[in-house]
Design an enzyme around this catalytic site. Sequence first.
Site, short mmCIF file in Angstrom:
data_model
loop_
_atom_site.label_atom_id
_atom_site.label_comp_id
_atom_site.label_asym_id
_atom_site.label_seq_id
_atom_site.Cartn_x
_atom_site.Cartn_y
_atom_site.Cartn_z
N GLN A 9 0.83 -1.21 0.00
CA GLN A 9 0.00 0.00 0.00
C GLN A 9 0.86 1.25 0.00
O GLN A 9 0.51 2.25 -0.63
CB GLN A 9 -0.95 0.00 1.20
CG GLN A 9 -1.99 -1.09 1.10
CD GLN A 9 -2.68 -1.12 -0.25
OE1 GLN A 9 -3.43 -0.21 -0.61
NE2 GLN A 9 -2.42 -2.15 -1.05
N HIS B 36 -55.02 16.09 4.06
CA HIS B 36 -54.57 14.72 4.28
C HIS B 36 -55.69 13.91 4.95
O HIS B 36 -56.04 12.81 4.51
CB HIS B 36 -53.35 14.68 5.22
CG HIS B 36 -52.04 15.00 4.57
ND1 HIS B 36 -51.77 16.22 4.02
CD2 HIS B 36 -50.93 14.24 4.39
CE1 HIS B 36 -50.55 16.21 3.53
NE2 HIS B 36 -50.02 15.01 3.74
N ASP C 280 -7.04 -6.60 -4.75
CA ASP C 280 -7.00 -5.48 -5.69
C ASP C 280 -7.41 -5.91 -7.10
O ASP C 280 -7.92 -5.11 -7.87
CB ASP C 280 -5.57 -4.90 -5.76
CG ASP C 280 -5.28 -3.98 -4.60
OD1 ASP C 280 -6.24 -3.52 -3.96
OD2 ASP C 280 -4.09 -3.73 -4.33
N GLU D 107 -8.77 0.88 5.57
CA GLU D 107 -9.37 0.50 4.28
C GLU D 107 -9.21 -1.02 4.07
O GLU D 107 -10.17 -1.72 3.78
CB GLU D 107 -8.65 1.26 3.16
CG GLU D 107 -9.15 0.94 1.78
CD GLU D 107 -8.28 1.54 0.68
OE1 GLU D 107 -7.11 1.91 0.96
OE2 GLU D 107 -8.77 1.64 -0.46
N HIS D 108 -7.97 -1.50 4.21
CA HIS D 108 -7.70 -2.94 4.11
C HIS D 108 -7.17 -3.42 5.45
O HIS D 108 -6.33 -2.75 6.05
CB HIS D 108 -6.60 -3.23 3.09
CG HIS D 108 -6.83 -2.63 1.74
ND1 HIS D 108 -6.26 -1.45 1.32
CD2 HIS D 108 -7.57 -3.07 0.69
CE1 HIS D 108 -6.63 -1.18 0.09
NE2 HIS D 108 -7.43 -2.14 -0.32
N HIS E 213 1.67 2.97 -3.28
CA HIS E 213 0.62 3.68 -4.02
C HIS E 213 0.85 5.18 -4.03
O HIS E 213 0.59 5.86 -5.01
CB HIS E 213 -0.74 3.47 -3.34
CG HIS E 213 -1.53 2.36 -3.92
ND1 HIS E 213 -1.92 2.34 -5.23
CD2 HIS E 213 -2.04 1.23 -3.37
CE1 HIS E 213 -2.62 1.24 -5.46
NE2 HIS E 213 -2.70 0.54 -4.36
P1 NAD Z 1 -6.62 11.66 -11.07
O1 NAD Z 1 -7.22 11.10 -12.30
O2 NAD Z 1 -7.37 11.51 -9.80
O3 NAD Z 1 -6.40 13.24 -11.29
C1 NAD Z 1 -5.83 13.81 -12.42
C2 NAD Z 1 -6.55 15.10 -12.71
O4 NAD Z 1 -6.46 15.99 -11.58
C3 NAD Z 1 -6.03 15.92 -13.86
O5 NAD Z 1 -6.54 15.47 -15.09
C4 NAD Z 1 -6.54 17.33 -13.51
O6 NAD Z 1 -7.81 17.51 -14.05
C5 NAD Z 1 -6.64 17.31 -12.02
N1 NAD Z 1 -5.60 18.18 -11.45
C6 NAD Z 1 -4.28 17.90 -11.37
N2 NAD Z 1 -3.62 18.94 -10.82
C7 NAD Z 1 -4.55 19.89 -10.56
C8 NAD Z 1 -4.50 21.21 -10.00
N3 NAD Z 1 -3.35 21.74 -9.59
N4 NAD Z 1 -5.64 21.90 -9.88
C9 NAD Z 1 -6.82 21.37 -10.29
N5 NAD Z 1 -6.93 20.14 -10.84
C10 NAD Z 1 -5.81 19.41 -10.97
O7 NAD Z 1 -5.15 11.04 -10.99
P2 NAD Z 1 -4.01 11.06 -9.90
O8 NAD Z 1 -3.60 12.45 -9.60
O9 NAD Z 1 -3.02 10.11 -10.41
O10 NAD Z 1 -4.67 10.46 -8.57
C11 NAD Z 1 -5.25 9.19 -8.49
C12 NAD Z 1 -5.54 8.87 -7.03
O11 NAD Z 1 -6.46 7.77 -6.98
C13 NAD Z 1 -4.31 8.42 -6.22
O12 NAD Z 1 -4.37 9.01 -4.94
C14 NAD Z 1 -4.47 6.90 -6.11
O13 NAD Z 1 -3.89 6.33 -4.97
C15 NAD Z 1 -5.99 6.80 -6.05
N6 NAD Z 1 -6.52 5.49 -6.44
C16 NAD Z 1 -7.34 4.87 -5.56
C17 NAD Z 1 -7.90 3.65 -5.88
C18 NAD Z 1 -8.86 2.98 -4.92
O14 NAD Z 1 -9.53 2.03 -5.29
N7 NAD Z 1 -8.99 3.49 -3.69
C19 NAD Z 1 -7.62 3.05 -7.12
C20 NAD Z 1 -6.81 3.71 -8.00
C21 NAD Z 1 -6.25 4.96 -7.67
#
Ligand code: NAD
Length: 431
Positions: free
Chosen positions: A259, A420, A361, A327-328, A262
């Site tokens: 984890q 009513h 996962d 969460e897990h 991530h």
């Molecule tokens: P994301 O798709 O959540 O976000 C990307 C988008 O964020 C961009 O396209 C943009 O629109 C926006 N963004 C980026 N910087 C910005 C700013 N400064 N201001 C405004 N908007 C902005 O992708 P990510 O950033 O890679 O995050 C993914 C998250 O999801 C991670 O924290 C990951 O751990 C989590 N996740 C969780 C699971 C789960 O099942 N719990 C699974 C996969 C991913």
Amino acid sequence: MKIIKTTASNFDEEFENILSRAKTDIKEVSAIVTGIIDEIVQSGNEALKSHIQKFDKWEVKSDEELMISQEDMKKAYDNIDENLKKALHTAYDRIKKYHEKQLPKSWVDFEKNGTILGQKVTPVDKAGLYIPGGKAAYPSSLLMNAIPAIVAGVEEIVVCTPTPNNEVNELLLAACHICNVSKAFKVGGASAIAAMAYGTKTIPKVDVITGPGNIFVATAKKLVFGEVNIDMIAGPSEIGVLSDSSAKPKYLAIDLLSQAEHDEMASSIMITVDENIANETSVEVENYLKNLSREKIARKSIEDRGAIIVAKDMEEAIKLMNEIAPEHLEVMTSNPFELLPKIKHAGAIFLGENTPEPIGDYIAGPNHTLPTGSTAKFYSPLNVENFLKKSSIINFSKNAIDELGEACAILADTEGLTAHAKSVRVRLESK
Ligand code: NAD
């Protein structure tokens, strides 16, 4: 990795930090996200294009370019390696089978006086799935979000995912094909959530938005809740591990790191009743860290947010873990099923040494979209019911209204609602 004993004088303070692991000051983010939502509501696709240019660094020249076609999904599916295809189908089948068991049934109940009461279960018409894609692509999240919607019977499944530099992840497209996704769009972040909540010329307004994402996505989901339904607010990943002296430090260490890799903000907490296990696990964590592809992220997460707690006994360990509500949760003890009744709060519970968290996962079947930051105290994993709603069914016979009508009218009278009361009494008066 930091080791803390529950008998230490600073334990309460250390534990308080663990409990507040997910607290973020969202004031600044809220202001940014509110601005993004307003722009989408006012300018629709044009705002989407400008946000994509700014955050995902590519220029969208037409509305059509926002879309991913079903032909592209099919082409991606046809082109992936056979072993990968097989793995995707194995995952799909197992996730589907698990979620089919969750499907609630409509029901009716008949009373002696002729009353018929029931509950009709209906899927939402349109579901919007947010699949993160900023730093990495998550085809597994597509399966985990789409399959419960499919099982629920949702007719239109819409996907939004960011495609930095206009690079689309082929495996994600292949997963979209397997799940028969109706429409997919290359849009991410708060803009995607706003577009699915309010609709634009190209992106349909949906009824429910599910899926994980970064702080901008999570904040946008909070802000559009009510306009559409949402599943939950899922933040950075977490793992909690309960262990006794039977556990293998090599297993414990790599599971904690699974984890941590991530996200720098991920948290990995083990509570053990054996101090030797605590020390050996800490050494193993360091051994593994050096060889991880994401060492930098995992190290930061372990250093800032990781901890091994040494508890007096398993009773105390479980009590603390229920407070953390991870969460897990892995239960790495000789008797995991004996402990299960005492475990109250965790998104997913992994029992026994051959059940590492990553199995959940991808392939086990239960959903991997899970409540984080102690919200497992009141949220459930993403499930079929997130895509369903219920309508009550009521049918009274003349006998039934004669029997129950006066009680109803009296209650209406006391609330001062004369129409009513009359609507019932007019029927009581009719023979
Ligand atoms: P994301 O798709 O959540 O976000 C990307 C988008 O964020 C961009 O396209 C943009 O629109 C926006 N963004 C980026 N910087 C910005 C700013 N400064 N201001 C405004 N908007 C902005 O992708 P990510 O950033 O890679 O995050 C993914 C998250 O999801 C991670 O924290 C990951 O751990 C989590 N996740 C969780 C699971 C789960 O099942 N719990 C699974 C996969 C991913």
